[in-house]
Each structure stands twice: as structure tokens, then as C-alpha cells.
Design a protein around this motif. Sequence first.
Motif, PDB file in Angstrom:
ATOM      1  N   LEU A  97      30.745  54.569 -30.853  1.00 50.29           N
ATOM      2  CA  LEU A  97      30.008  54.944 -32.065  1.00 50.29           C
ATOM      3  C   LEU A  97      29.016  53.856 -32.465  1.00 50.29           C
ATOM      4  N   HIS A  98      29.429  52.613 -32.356  1.00 51.71           N
ATOM      5  CA  HIS A  98      28.529  51.503 -32.687  1.00 51.71           C
ATOM      6  C   HIS A  98      27.305  51.515 -31.777  1.00 51.71           C
ATOM      7  N   TRP A  99      27.517  51.668 -30.484  1.00 48.09           N
ATOM      8  CA  TRP A  99      26.403  51.668 -29.530  1.00 48.09           C
ATOM      9  C   TRP A  99      25.446  52.822 -29.813  1.00 48.09           C
ATOM     10  N   GLN A 100      26.009  54.016 -30.108  1.00 46.98           N
ATOM     11  CA  GLN A 100      25.154  55.165 -30.403  1.00 46.98           C
ATOM     12  C   GLN A 100      24.318  54.906 -31.652  1.00 46.98           C
ATOM     13  N   HIS A 101      24.956  54.420 -32.692  1.00 47.77           N
ATOM     14  CA  HIS A 101      24.252  54.145 -33.947  1.00 47.77           C
ATOM     15  C   HIS A 101      23.223  53.038 -33.741  1.00 47.77           C
ATOM     16  N   TYR A 102      23.608  51.995 -33.039  1.00 51.06           N
ATOM     17  CA  TYR A 102      22.724  50.855 -32.800  1.00 51.06           C
ATOM     18  C   TYR A 102      21.491  51.296 -32.015  1.00 51.06           C
ATOM     19  N   SER A 103      21.684  52.105 -30.989  1.00 49.93           N
ATOM     20  CA  SER A 103      20.559  52.563 -30.169  1.00 49.93           C
ATOM     21  C   SER A 103      19.571  53.367 -31.000  1.00 49.93           C
ATOM     22  N   ARG A 104      20.075  54.306 -31.804  1.00 49.13           N
ATOM     23  CA  ARG A 104      19.185  55.122 -32.640  1.00 49.13           C
ATOM     24  C   ARG A 104      18.468  54.269 -33.673  1.00 49.13           C
ATOM     25  N   LYS A 105      19.209  53.370 -34.306  1.00 47.77           N
ATOM     26  CA  LYS A 105      18.609  52.517 -35.322  1.00 47.77           C
ATOM     27  C   LYS A 105      17.543  51.609 -34.707  1.00 47.77           C
ATOM     28  N   ARG A 106      17.833  51.056 -33.543  1.00 41.34           N
ATOM     29  CA  ARG A 106      16.875  50.178 -32.874  1.00 41.34           C
ATOM     30  C   ARG A 106      15.611  50.941 -32.492  1.00 41.34           C
ATOM     31  N   MET A 107      15.765  52.182 -32.027  1.00 39.00           N
ATOM     32  CA  MET A 107      14.605  52.980 -31.660  1.00 39.00           C
ATOM     33  C   MET A 107      13.744  53.264 -32.895  1.00 39.00           C
ATOM     34  N   ARG A 108      14.378  53.579 -34.016  1.00 38.80           N
ATOM     35  CA  ARG A 108      13.617  53.827 -35.257  1.00 38.80           C
ATOM     36  C   ARG A 108      12.869  52.573 -35.691  1.00 38.80           C
ATOM     37  N   LEU A 109      13.523  51.414 -35.595  1.00 39.59           N
ATOM     38  CA  LEU A 109      12.864  50.164 -35.965  1.00 39.59           C
ATOM     39  C   LEU A 109      11.681  49.862 -35.052  1.00 39.59           C
ATOM     40  N   GLN A 110      11.837  50.123 -33.770  1.00 35.64           N
ATOM     41  CA  GLN A 110      10.745  49.888 -32.827  1.00 35.64           C
ATOM     42  C   GLN A 110       9.578  50.830 -33.087  1.00 35.64           C
ATOM     43  N   GLN A 111       9.874  52.085 -33.421  1.00 37.33           N
ATOM     44  CA  GLN A 111       8.818  53.044 -33.746  1.00 37.33           C
ATOM     45  C   GLN A 111       8.067  52.610 -35.006  1.00 37.33           C
ATOM     46  N   ALA A 112       8.819  52.182 -36.007  1.00 43.23           N
ATOM     47  CA  ALA A 112       8.197  51.740 -37.254  1.00 43.23           C
ATOM     48  C   ALA A 112       7.317  50.518 -37.011  1.00 43.23           C
ATOM     49  N   LEU A 113       7.779  49.619 -36.186  1.00 42.76           N
ATOM     50  CA  LEU A 113       6.997  48.425 -35.860  1.00 42.76           C
ATOM     51  C   LEU A 113       5.719  48.795 -35.115  1.00 42.76           C
ATOM     52  N   ALA A 114       5.834  49.715 -34.159  1.00 44.02           N
ATOM     53  CA  ALA A 114       4.655  50.154 -33.402  1.00 44.02           C
ATOM     54  C   ALA A 114       3.643  50.831 -34.321  1.00 44.02           C
ATOM     55  N   GLU A 115       4.131  51.666 -35.246  1.00 50.49           N
ATOM     56  CA  GLU A 115       3.236  52.322 -36.204  1.00 50.49           C
ATOM     57  C   GLU A 115       2.567  51.304 -37.119  1.00 50.49           C
ATOM     58  N   GLN A 116       3.331  50.318 -37.534  1.00 53.80           N
ATOM     59  CA  GLN A 116       2.791  49.259 -38.401  1.00 53.80           C
ATOM     60  C   GLN A 116       1.697  48.489 -37.661  1.00 53.80           C
ATOM     61  N   GLN A 117       1.941  48.160 -36.419  1.00 52.08           N
ATOM     62  CA  GLN A 117       0.943  47.422 -35.633  1.00 52.08           C
ATOM     63  C   GLN A 117      -0.306  48.273 -35.401  1.00 52.08           C
ATOM     64  N   GLN A 118      -0.093  49.555 -35.137  1.00 49.46           N
ATOM     65  CA  GLN A 118      -1.237  50.450 -34.945  1.00 49.46           C
ATOM     66  C   GLN A 118      -2.044  50.559 -36.235  1.00 49.46           C
ATOM     67  N   HIS A 119      -1.358  50.675 -37.350  1.00 45.74           N
ATOM     68  CA  HIS A 119      -2.028  50.739 -38.648  1.00 45.74           C
ATOM     69  C   HIS A 119      -2.807  49.453 -38.914  1.00 45.74           C
ATOM     70  N   ASN A 120      -2.196  48.314 -38.617  1.00 47.94           N
ATOM     71  CA  ASN A 120      -2.864  47.023 -38.817  1.00 47.94           C
ATOM     72  C   ASN A 120      -4.110  46.888 -37.930  1.00 47.94           C
ATOM     73  N   ASN A 121      -3.999  47.380 -36.697  1.00 49.19           N
ATOM     74  CA  ASN A 121      -5.138  47.314 -35.766  1.00 49.19           C
ATOM     75  C   ASN A 121      -6.298  48.182 -36.238  1.00 49.19           C
ATOM     76  N   THR A 122      -5.996  49.362 -36.780  1.00 51.47           N
ATOM     77  CA  THR A 122      -7.075  50.236 -37.259  1.00 51.47           C
ATOM     78  C   THR A 122      -7.650  49.733 -38.570  1.00 51.47           C
ATOM     79  N   SER A 123      -6.854  49.053 -39.377  1.00 46.18           N
ATOM     80  CA  SER A 123      -7.339  48.511 -40.643  1.00 46.18           C
ATOM     81  C   SER A 123      -8.275  47.335 -40.441  1.00 46.18           C
ATOM     82  N   VAL A 124      -8.047  46.560 -39.410  1.00 44.45           N
ATOM     83  CA  VAL A 124      -8.837  45.364 -39.128  1.00 44.45           C
ATOM     84  C   VAL A 124     -10.238  45.766 -38.664  1.00 44.45           C
ATOM     85  N   LYS A 125     -10.355  46.870 -37.950  1.00 39.52           N
ATOM     86  CA  LYS A 125     -11.640  47.298 -37.396  1.00 39.52           C
ATOM     87  C   LYS A 125     -12.528  47.790 -38.428  1.00 39.52           C
TER      88      LYS A 125
END
Length: 125
Positions: A97-125
Motif C-alpha cells: 500500500l505504501h509503494w502504491q500510494h508513494y508512486s501515485r503521489k510522486r507522479m503527481r508531484l512530478q507532473q506539477a513540477l513539470a507544469e510549473q516549469q512549463q509555466h515559468n518558461n512561457t512567462s519568461v518569454k
Amino acid sequence: LDSDDTGNRLRFQLELEFVQCLANPNYLNFLAQRGYFKDKAFVNYLKYLLYWKEPEYAKYLKYPQCLHMLELLQYEHFRKELVNAQCAKFIDEQQILHWQHYSRKRMRLQQALAEQQQHNNTSVK
């Protein structure tokens, strides 16, 4: 000196493998059912192995949950409970259960980080 170096390397490998086996609750149940946890020398060995919690050793572990099990094995009550197969099954299920929860949570965090970086890149231009 060369013989000492080879012996130390072998000891390191054996202890690394054993400590990682402690992450497997079924193996812990096996040890408990065969009376290893009643042997004072074995319990002292488990205490000695706590050095694996130090960062210079822990970095070699593939299964870091073994350190939590090693810590729990310092308690007599935990060692006694491991004789019960249901206890091992419960620990196994909790790890999954921990591994399943950890994997999903980590994927959500990585997606949020990627979106944040993409947003920052478009804002800078």
C-alpha cells in the motif's frame, strides 16, 4: 593486507545482502519461526547491524525499508510477533500500500513540477 581487503569486501557484501533481506516480512517470519530471534547472539548481531543507518552505508541499499525493519527488530515484542504469519502478511500488505500510494503521489508531484516549469518558461518569454 590484500587478504584483509578481500575479507572486508566479502563481509560488506554479506552484511549488505542480509540487511536488505530484512525488508521481506516473509523472511522475518521464517527467521522467527526457526527461533533465531530468541538467540541472544543473533539479537546482538541485529544491534550491531544498525551501523547501516549511517549515510555512508545506507547509500548502498536498494530497499531502504529494511532499515525500518532493522530498527523494529531491536524490540523484543516485535520479534515475538513475527512468529505469527498474519503479522508478516499485514506488514507485507502495508508495504505494498505504501509503494502504491508513494508512486501515485510522486507522479503527481512530478507532473506539477513539470507544469510549473512549463509555466515559468512561457512567462519568461
